[in-house]
Design a protein around this motif. Structure first.
Motif, PDB file in Angstrom:
ATOM      1  N   ARG A 285       0.819  -1.218   0.000  1.00  0.00           N
ATOM      2  CA  ARG A 285       0.000   0.000   0.000  1.00  0.00           C
ATOM      3  C   ARG A 285       0.853   1.270   0.000  1.00  0.00           C
ATOM      4  NH1 ARG A 285      -3.969  -2.898   3.139  1.00  0.00           N
ATOM      5  NH2 ARG A 285      -6.056  -2.650   2.226  1.00  0.00           N
ATOM      6  N   ARG A 286       1.884   1.314   0.842  1.00  0.00           N
ATOM      7  CA  ARG A 286       2.695   2.532   0.944  1.00  0.00           C
ATOM      8  C   ARG A 286       3.370   2.852  -0.380  1.00  0.00           C
ATOM      9  NH1 ARG A 286       3.994   5.383   5.303  1.00  0.00           N
ATOM     10  NH2 ARG A 286       3.313   3.693   6.669  1.00  0.00           N
TER      11      ARG A 286
ATOM     12  N   ALA B 220       2.682   6.060  -2.843  1.00  0.00           N
ATOM     13  CA  ALA B 220       3.818   6.912  -3.232  1.00  0.00           C
ATOM     14  C   ALA B 220       3.828   7.136  -4.738  1.00  0.00           C
ATOM     15  CB  ALA B 220       5.123   6.271  -2.765  1.00  0.00           C
ATOM     16  N   VAL B 221       3.529   6.079  -5.500  1.00  0.00           N
ATOM     17  CA  VAL B 221       3.484   6.211  -6.963  1.00  0.00           C
ATOM     18  C   VAL B 221       2.387   7.180  -7.377  1.00  0.00           C
ATOM     19  CG1 VAL B 221       2.955   4.976  -9.102  1.00  0.00           C
ATOM     20  CG2 VAL B 221       4.490   3.952  -7.416  1.00  0.00           C
ATOM     21  N   GLU B 222       1.212   7.060  -6.760  1.00  0.00           N
ATOM     22  CA  GLU B 222       0.101   7.955  -7.110  1.00  0.00           C
ATOM     23  C   GLU B 222       0.413   9.400  -6.763  1.00  0.00           C
ATOM     24  OE1 GLU B 222      -4.164   6.946  -7.527  1.00  0.00           O
ATOM     25  OE2 GLU B 222      -3.728   5.895  -5.635  1.00  0.00           O
ATOM     26  N   LEU B 223       0.931   9.625  -5.560  1.00  0.00           N
ATOM     27  CA  LEU B 223       1.186  10.994  -5.108  1.00  0.00           C
ATOM     28  C   LEU B 223       2.324  11.644  -5.882  1.00  0.00           C
ATOM     29  CD1 LEU B 223       0.734  10.444  -1.267  1.00  0.00           C
ATOM     30  CD2 LEU B 223      -0.728  11.782  -2.779  1.00  0.00           C
ATOM     31  N   ALA B 224       3.232  10.840  -6.410  1.00  0.00           N
ATOM     32  CA  ALA B 224       4.333  11.398  -7.205  1.00  0.00           C
ATOM     33  C   ALA B 224       3.829  12.051  -8.488  1.00  0.00           C
ATOM     34  CB  ALA B 224       5.342  10.297  -7.529  1.00  0.00           C
ATOM     35  N   GLN B 225       2.611  11.685  -8.919  1.00  0.00           N
ATOM     36  CA  GLN B 225       2.039  12.277 -10.132  1.00  0.00           C
ATOM     37  C   GLN B 225       1.360  13.618  -9.866  1.00  0.00           C
ATOM     38  OE1 GLN B 225      -0.195   9.279 -12.524  1.00  0.00           O
ATOM     39  NE2 GLN B 225       0.500   7.803 -10.988  1.00  0.00           N
TER      40      GLN B 225
ATOM     41  N   TYR C 162     -11.525   7.917  -1.613  1.00  0.00           N
ATOM     42  CA  TYR C 162     -12.383   6.881  -1.035  1.00  0.00           C
ATOM     43  C   TYR C 162     -11.583   5.636  -0.630  1.00  0.00           C
ATOM     44  CZ  TYR C 162     -17.046   8.828  -1.703  1.00  0.00           C
ATOM     45  OH  TYR C 162     -18.188   9.594  -1.592  1.00  0.00           O
ATOM     46  N   ARG C 163     -10.448   5.433  -1.275  1.00  0.00           N
ATOM     47  CA  ARG C 163      -9.690   4.206  -1.023  1.00  0.00           C
ATOM     48  C   ARG C 163      -9.290   4.097   0.447  1.00  0.00           C
ATOM     49  NH1 ARG C 163      -5.433   4.741  -4.609  1.00  0.00           N
ATOM     50  NH2 ARG C 163      -7.056   4.386  -6.168  1.00  0.00           N
ATOM     51  N   ASP C 164      -9.528   2.953   1.020  1.00  0.00           N
ATOM     52  CA  ASP C 164      -9.181   2.648   2.411  1.00  0.00           C
ATOM     53  C   ASP C 164      -9.998   3.449   3.421  1.00  0.00           C
ATOM     54  OD1 ASP C 164      -7.182   0.602   2.196  1.00  0.00           O
ATOM     55  OD2 ASP C 164      -5.829   2.108   1.359  1.00  0.00           O
ATOM     56  N   PHE C 165     -11.157   3.980   2.991  1.00  0.00           N
ATOM     57  CA  PHE C 165     -12.048   4.660   3.942  1.00  0.00           C
ATOM     58  C   PHE C 165     -13.144   3.689   4.395  1.00  0.00           C
ATOM     59  CE2 PHE C 165     -15.293   7.336   5.656  1.00  0.00           C
ATOM     60  CZ  PHE C 165     -14.620   8.406   6.222  1.00  0.00           C
ATOM     61  N   TYR C 166     -13.967   3.243   3.472  1.00  0.00           N
ATOM     62  CA  TYR C 166     -15.041   2.303   3.808  1.00  0.00           C
ATOM     63  C   TYR C 166     -14.600   0.848   3.670  1.00  0.00           C
ATOM     64  CZ  TYR C 166     -18.020   6.426   3.505  1.00  0.00           C
ATOM     65  OH  TYR C 166     -18.565   7.670   3.698  1.00  0.00           O
ATOM     66  N   ASP C 167     -13.571   0.628   2.873  1.00  0.00           N
ATOM     67  CA  ASP C 167     -13.063  -0.730   2.707  1.00  0.00           C
ATOM     68  C   ASP C 167     -11.567  -0.718   3.012  1.00  0.00           C
ATOM     69  OD1 ASP C 167     -12.047   0.612   0.537  1.00  0.00           O
ATOM     70  OD2 ASP C 167     -13.171  -0.501  -0.972  1.00  0.00           O
ATOM     71  N   GLY C 168     -10.889  -1.817   2.754  1.00  0.00           N
ATOM     72  CA  GLY C 168      -9.454  -1.857   2.996  1.00  0.00           C
ATOM     73  C   GLY C 168      -9.113  -1.555   4.448  1.00  0.00           C
TER      74      GLY C 168
ATOM     75  N   TRP D 130      -0.300   6.683   3.150  1.00  0.00           N
ATOM     76  CA  TRP D 130      -0.185   7.845   2.257  1.00  0.00           C
ATOM     77  C   TRP D 130       0.582   8.990   2.927  1.00  0.00           C
ATOM     78  CZ3 TRP D 130      -4.750   5.464   3.621  1.00  0.00           C
ATOM     79  CH2 TRP D 130      -5.457   6.036   4.693  1.00  0.00           C
ATOM     80  N   LEU D 131       1.021   8.795   4.179  1.00  0.00           N
ATOM     81  CA  LEU D 131       1.805   9.787   4.901  1.00  0.00           C
ATOM     82  C   LEU D 131       3.191   9.228   5.197  1.00  0.00           C
ATOM     83  CD1 LEU D 131      -0.863  11.046   7.484  1.00  0.00           C
ATOM     84  CD2 LEU D 131      -0.116  12.199   5.392  1.00  0.00           C
ATOM     85  N   PRO D 132       4.175  10.105   5.464  1.00  0.00           N
ATOM     86  CA  PRO D 132       5.492   9.590   5.863  1.00  0.00           C
ATOM     87  C   PRO D 132       5.370   8.687   7.084  1.00  0.00           C
ATOM     88  CG  PRO D 132       5.589  11.951   5.407  1.00  0.00           C
ATOM     89  CD  PRO D 132       4.146  11.577   5.385  1.00  0.00           C
ATOM     90  N   ARG D 133       6.166   7.664   7.132  1.00  0.00           N
ATOM     91  CA  ARG D 133       6.094   6.728   8.248  1.00  0.00           C
ATOM     92  C   ARG D 133       6.454   7.451   9.559  1.00  0.00           C
ATOM     93  NH1 ARG D 133       5.959   1.294   7.943  1.00  0.00           N
ATOM     94  NH2 ARG D 133       6.803   1.288   5.807  1.00  0.00           N
ATOM     95  N   PRO D 134       5.590   7.398  10.557  1.00  0.00           N
ATOM     96  CA  PRO D 134       5.865   8.136  11.806  1.00  0.00           C
ATOM     97  C   PRO D 134       6.883   7.398  12.676  1.00  0.00           C
ATOM     98  CG  PRO D 134       3.804   6.932  12.008  1.00  0.00           C
ATOM     99  CD  PRO D 134       4.281   6.719  10.586  1.00  0.00           C
TER     100      PRO D 134
END
Length: 341
Positions: free
Chosen positions: A3-4, A8-13, A77-83, A288-292
């Motif tokens: 997932r991470r 990262a691939v999506e946000l890089a766009q 929506y991804r990973d909100f109601y599912d995942g 979707w955030l930097p690893r804390p």
């Protein structure tokens, strides 16, 4: 790909592809007299982006501007109601029995239906509760996500339809005595199309039950972006009740009742406090955030532990003053029951 890495691939766009071009006119009435209502971040998932709500000065319609694109809808929506979010949302939905019974009672006052379609069914908890009040009614569910299939597997609905309501409508024409849309229309990109689809799916004399956040709610004015009804970025359109009633009449419905929710306090200030606490604390380990760091996660857990009694106290206070709140007309949502002519 985990997932991470996928995020990262999506946000890089970049985020620009997640939004449609900004509108210069109201999507409900076409007026050019639109003005900024508020700006907000994603207060729940804390995915990146800023979301703008505008209000039309003529018809009072509130809408996200620019609106999410299909790519944006999929991303937010991804990973909100599912995942990742499935277990949490399932617990949230399971606790709303009081609201579910109130909604079912609105229909029971007018009919004892044989077949009911719940659009935006989620995990099917409403249908399960409503069936206890209306035991001879068969409940089907329709939704985009896999929650509707989970609802069928758990026996909360008879049949599951997964996909877009308008695209599935031809096989459902005049099949149902009741169609319900509970906190569904505000997620839609075209609310009038959804209403017309409901008309097609209902049998003559069938009932349409709608519940949506009221953009004229006093809580919305008092709490600003912290009001749970705004729920950015998922809620795209907020139709004032006058607009919705007029649209239903134009389509060929007769409005039978127009009411508000009867448990507004918990969703009012308590919901705002929960969102505020969630925002002020360090975020969880979202992919979707930097690893804390471990230290930041420890701070979050300590903060949540400290916030629990405060939120519980707020909920108790809300329950105690609920009669006063109702008398003052404070509410979050409105509910309309309409009959197909």
């Amino acid at each position: 790909m985990d997932r991470r890495a996928a995020y990262a691939v999506e946000l890089a766009q970049g985020l620009a592809r997640f939004f449609e071009p900004r509108r210069a006119t109201c999507p409900w009435c076409g007026s050019t007299r639109i003005a900024l209502l508020q700006r907000s971040a994603d207060l729940i998932q804390r995915k990146p982006g800023e979301f703008v709500l505008d209000r039309c000065a003529d018809c009072r319609h509130v809408f996200q501007n620019p609106c999410l694109s299909p790519a944006g809808l999929a991303f937010y929506y991804r990973d909100f109601y599912d995942g990742l979010g499935e277990a949490t949302m399932n617990r949230v939905f399971a606790k709303q029995t009081e609201w579910y019974r109130q909604r079912a009672e609105l229909i029971a006052a007018h009919a004892d239906p044989a077949e009911w379609l719940d659009v935006g069914c989620g995990h099917g908890h409403f249908c399960h509760t409503a069936h206890q009040l209306l035991p001879r009614t068969a409940f089907d569910g329709l939704d985009f996500g896999d929650g509707v299939e989970i609802a069928q597997r758990h026996g909360r609905i008879r049949r599951a339809f997964r996909g877009e309501f308008a695209e599935l409508a031809p096989e459902l024409t005049e099949r149902y005595d009741v169609v319900s849309m509970h906190h569904y229309l505000e997620h839609s990109t075209d609310q009038r199309r959804e209403l017309a689809t409901a008309l097609k799916v209902l049998r003559p004399g069938g009932l349409l039950l709608i519940e949506v956040p009221d953009p004229e709610s006093p809580w919305g004015r008092l709490l600003g972006k912290w009001w749970v009804g705004w729920m950015q970025p998922q809620h795209l359109h907020f139709a004032p009740r006058a607009n919705l009633r007029a649209a239903l009449t134009e389509l060929g419905f007769t409005v039978l009742s127009d009411t508000t929710d009867r448990a507004a306090v918990t969703q009012g200030w308590t919901g705002a406090l929960m969102q505020l606490a969630h925002t002020l604390l360090p975020p969880p380990d979202f992919p979707w955030l930097p690893r804390p760091s471990r230290f930041r996660l420890l701070l979050r857990n300590l903060g949540l532990t400290a916030a629990v009694p405060l939120i519980a106290l707020s909920a108790l206070l809300g329950w105690l003053v609920r009669p006063i709140v109702r008398a003052r007309g404070l509410h979050n949502s409105y509910r309309i029951v309409a009959r197909k002519n």
